[in-house]
Design a protein around this motif. Structure first.
Motif, PDB file in Angstrom:
ATOM      1  N   ALA A 162       9.586  16.302 -23.743  1.00 15.54           N
ATOM      2  CA  ALA A 162       9.175  15.658 -22.530  1.00 15.54           C
ATOM      3  C   ALA A 162      10.172  14.476 -22.927  1.00 15.54           C
ATOM      4  N   GLU A 163      10.154  13.678 -21.486  1.00 16.22           N
ATOM      5  CA  GLU A 163      11.021  12.369 -21.692  1.00 16.22           C
ATOM      6  C   GLU A 163      10.545  11.557 -22.353  1.00 16.22           C
ATOM      7  N   SER A 164       9.175  11.348 -22.423  1.00 17.13           N
ATOM      8  CA  SER A 164       8.433  10.306 -23.425  1.00 17.13           C
ATOM      9  C   SER A 164       8.521  10.488 -24.949  1.00 17.13           C
ATOM     10  N   LEU A 165       8.355  11.597 -25.030  1.00 18.50           N
ATOM     11  CA  LEU A 165       8.777  12.229 -26.585  1.00 18.50           C
ATOM     12  C   LEU A 165      10.220  11.612 -26.951  1.00 18.50           C
TER      13      LEU A 165
ATOM     14  N   ALA B  62       0.619  -1.303  -0.112  1.00 13.59           N
ATOM     15  CA  ALA B  62       0.082   0.023  -0.072  1.00 13.59           C
ATOM     16  C   ALA B  62       0.689   1.071  -0.021  1.00 13.59           C
ATOM     17  N   GLU B  63       1.793   1.125   0.552  1.00 16.02           N
ATOM     18  CA  GLU B  63       2.926   2.443   0.946  1.00 16.02           C
ATOM     19  C   GLU B  63       3.674   2.578  -0.530  1.00 16.02           C
ATOM     20  N   ALA B  64       4.162   1.533  -1.155  1.00 16.95           N
ATOM     21  CA  ALA B  64       4.878   1.446  -2.217  1.00 16.95           C
ATOM     22  C   ALA B  64       4.346   0.539  -3.495  1.00 16.95           C
ATOM     23  N   PRO B  65       3.564   1.491  -4.409  1.00 13.64           N
ATOM     24  CA  PRO B  65       2.678   0.800  -5.212  1.00 13.64           C
ATOM     25  C   PRO B  65       3.702   0.413  -6.508  1.00 13.64           C
ATOM     26  N   CYS B  66       3.440  -0.619  -7.374  1.00 17.68           N
ATOM     27  CA  CYS B  66       4.249  -1.165  -8.273  1.00 17.68           C
ATOM     28  C   CYS B  66       4.220  -0.166  -9.355  1.00 17.68           C
ATOM     29  N   PRO B  67       5.327   0.657  -9.814  1.00 14.19           N
ATOM     30  CA  PRO B  67       5.525   1.739 -10.855  1.00 14.19           C
ATOM     31  C   PRO B  67       5.156   0.990 -12.195  1.00 14.19           C
ATOM     32  N   LYS B  68       4.512   1.926 -12.949  1.00 15.02           N
ATOM     33  CA  LYS B  68       4.457   1.454 -14.331  1.00 15.02           C
ATOM     34  C   LYS B  68       5.486   1.209 -15.279  1.00 15.02           C
ATOM     35  N   LYS B  69       5.642   0.355 -15.951  1.00 10.70           N
ATOM     36  CA  LYS B  69       6.707   0.235 -16.910  1.00 10.70           C
ATOM     37  C   LYS B  69       6.710   1.323 -18.258  1.00 10.70           C
ATOM     38  N   PRO B  70       7.898   1.973 -18.403  1.00  6.31           N
ATOM     39  CA  PRO B  70       7.894   3.095 -19.265  1.00  6.31           C
ATOM     40  C   PRO B  70       7.650   2.556 -20.678  1.00  6.31           C
ATOM     41  N   LYS B  71       7.092   3.309 -21.609  1.00  8.00           N
ATOM     42  CA  LYS B  71       6.780   2.716 -22.949  1.00  8.00           C
ATOM     43  C   LYS B  71       7.776   2.993 -23.841  1.00  8.00           C
ATOM     44  N   ASN B  72       8.191   2.365 -24.765  1.00  9.38           N
ATOM     45  CA  ASN B  72       9.449   2.638 -25.802  1.00  9.38           C
ATOM     46  C   ASN B  72      10.641   2.577 -25.214  1.00  9.38           C
ATOM     47  N   ALA B  73      10.898   1.638 -24.063  1.00 14.49           N
ATOM     48  CA  ALA B  73      12.113   1.841 -23.406  1.00 14.49           C
ATOM     49  C   ALA B  73      13.188   0.487 -23.582  1.00 14.49           C
ATOM     50  N   PHE B  74      12.690  -0.203 -24.558  1.00 13.78           N
ATOM     51  CA  PHE B  74      13.469  -1.495 -25.029  1.00 13.78           C
ATOM     52  C   PHE B  74      14.926  -1.204 -25.364  1.00 13.78           C
ATOM     53  N   PHE B  75      15.151  -0.087 -25.918  1.00 12.10           N
ATOM     54  CA  PHE B  75      16.557  -0.013 -26.353  1.00 12.10           C
ATOM     55  C   PHE B  75      17.321   0.563 -25.465  1.00 12.10           C
TER      56      PHE B  75
ATOM     57  N   LYS C 190      10.886   8.960 -30.007  1.00 14.99           N
ATOM     58  CA  LYS C 190      11.810   9.343 -31.100  1.00 14.99           C
ATOM     59  C   LYS C 190      12.874   8.420 -31.371  1.00 14.99           C
ATOM     60  N   LYS C 191      13.529   8.153 -30.171  1.00 17.41           N
ATOM     61  CA  LYS C 191      14.658   7.201 -30.452  1.00 17.41           C
ATOM     62  C   LYS C 191      14.327   5.830 -30.487  1.00 17.41           C
ATOM     63  N   ALA C 192      13.222   5.252 -29.987  1.00 18.64           N
ATOM     64  CA  ALA C 192      12.681   3.927 -30.098  1.00 18.64           C
ATOM     65  C   ALA C 192      12.415   3.777 -31.587  1.00 18.64           C
ATOM     66  N   ARG C 193      11.835   4.658 -32.305  1.00 19.45           N
ATOM     67  CA  ARG C 193      11.361   4.670 -33.728  1.00 19.45           C
ATOM     68  C   ARG C 193      12.603   4.539 -34.483  1.00 19.45           C
ATOM     69  N   TRP C 194      13.749   5.373 -34.131  1.00 15.04           N
ATOM     70  CA  TRP C 194      15.028   5.402 -35.140  1.00 15.04           C
ATOM     71  C   TRP C 194      15.766   3.962 -34.594  1.00 15.04           C
ATOM     72  N   TRP C 195      15.724   3.490 -33.601  1.00 14.19           N
ATOM     73  CA  TRP C 195      16.427   2.152 -33.557  1.00 14.19           C
ATOM     74  C   TRP C 195      15.562   0.959 -34.035  1.00 14.19           C
ATOM     75  N   LYS C 196      14.186   1.154 -34.018  1.00 17.18           N
ATOM     76  CA  LYS C 196      13.517   0.080 -34.948  1.00 17.18           C
ATOM     77  C   LYS C 196      13.817   0.028 -36.350  1.00 17.18           C
TER      78      LYS C 196
END
Length: 372
Positions: free
Chosen positions: A198-201, A132-145, A205-211
């Motif tokens: 933003a960090e998500s943007l 309850a005190e420390a919820p599981c954080p969401k996995k960021p998108k496009n972070a495979f690289f 962009k980097k994930a698309r370049w790596w793909k």
């Protein structure tokens, strides 16, 4: 190597289809036969008991059988595709080599090692807290690289760009060249409001370049397999160890041959159009279906074997697309070696050698009685 003398039956059960495929694989060159055979066996055994996509898999297996028959019957495009798959330039083996290539090799200095050792302690302390005190954080998108060894991949991409430029006219590259080696080229410096992105943007962009660029990377092979490609490029295909096996004779029935009335498939002609029945006998389908046409409009019969020169050139084109990787133990920097063009100059004839009679290496005339 002679082509198969029997046509493919109109219907094959999965077991008989598997046997036909393994029989055709046994006639491939030994240099890459084991790789093709292993992948086929794994795919059939993977879905042996339960297969929810049995119809699609059987259709793909039938296409594989026709491709193998075409390759063993002298189709250069089919044999070239199998060579590319066997040495990991395309297909499933390339994906396996890429999966091993992108893995990081570990920390390169003591500071990175200390940071890596400190991670389990922080993870353990955070795990002691309640859910309850420390919820599981969401996995960021496009972070495979972020899990890839980007330095190693960028070094390979720079080396591949140079190799692509040097061998553009001698190698058959399956895709366009790599346009850059900087993943930040597509990241905007600011948004339309003049603020930093933003960090998500940036990740998107980097994930698309790596793909886009990861699909063009040619993963390296081991030193032994890379040396084998070099030997095959120099003509090792003619040796007994790597020669193409001869086709075994076709089994014949004990009884006499059937009459024309018994062997004629009249049901197909009665239920289907003539163009559909004769499609397997067309000039472009004979190598895949095993059909034949003895009529006046059959066209010229194509060759059913590959000469040693064709294999030497095909292996050399594949060798030019293949790097081998080594790492310096002191600097931990990677270096890549690529295959090169093997010039084959024909030996001079006797008439050509007459021009150089009586002339030394510098082109001066040799006098009689003088010692060179």
């Amino acid at each position: 190597m002679p082509a198969p003398s029997y046509p493919i039956p109109p219907f094959l059960s999965p077991l008989h289809l598997y046997r036909h495929i393994l029989r055709e694989v046994s006639y491939l060159p030994p240099a890459f036969r084991a790789t093709i055979s292993s992948r086929i066996r794994n795919r059939f055994h993977r879905h042996r008991k339960y297969d929810p996509r049995a119809k699609a898999h059987l259709s793909r297996a039938s296409n594989t059988l026709r491709t193998l028959r075409a390759a063993n019957s002298g189709d250069p495009r089919a044999m070239g595709g199998l060579i590319s798959k066997g040495f990991g330039r395309s297909g499933g083996r390339r994906r396996e080599l890429m999966a091993q290539l992108v893995k990081p090799q570990g920390p390169s200095n003591s500071q990175e090692l200390e940071a890596l050792l400190d991670q389990p302690s922080t993870t353990h302390s955070s795990a002691s807290t309640s859910a309850a005190e420390a919820p599981c954080p969401k996995k960021p998108k496009n972070a495979f690289f972020l899990k890839w060894d980007q330095k190693k991949l960028l070094q390979l991409m720079q080396s591949q760009r140079k190799q692509h430029k040097d061998t553009r006219g001698t190698a058959s590259w399956p895709s366009r060249t790599l346009k850059g080696s900087d993943p930040n080229t597509t990241v905007p410096t600011s948004t339309i409001w003049g603020k930093p992105p933003a960090e998500s943007l940036i990740r998107t962009k980097k994930a698309r370049w790596w793909k886009l660029n990861a699909d063009k990377i040619m993963p390296p092979l081991g030193k032994g397999e890379w040396d084998l490609l070099e030997r095959l490029s120099n003509g090792a295909q003619g040796e007994a160890e790597w020669a193409v096996p001869a086709r075994r004779p076709t089994a014949k029935p004990v009884a006499g041959p059937e009459s024309m009335a018994e062997s004629f498939d009249w049901e197909s002609w009665a239920t289907q159009p003539a163009a559909t029945v004769e499609r397997r006998n067309s000039m472009w389908q004979r190598k895949r279906s095993g059909g034949s046409d003895n009529g006046p409009y059959a066209g010229r019969e194509q060759t059913s074997y590959f000469p040693a020169r064709w294999f030497r050139r095909a292996y050399n084109r594949t060798w030019q697309l293949t790097p081998t990787m080594s790492q310096d133990p002191k600097t931990l920097r990677y270096s890549f070696r690529w295959g090169s063009v093997q010039p084959k100059f024909p030996p001079p004839t006797a008439a050509q050698l007459e021009i150089f009679e009586g002339v030394d290496e510098q082109g001066h005339r040799v006098r009689e009685g003088s010692v060179s």
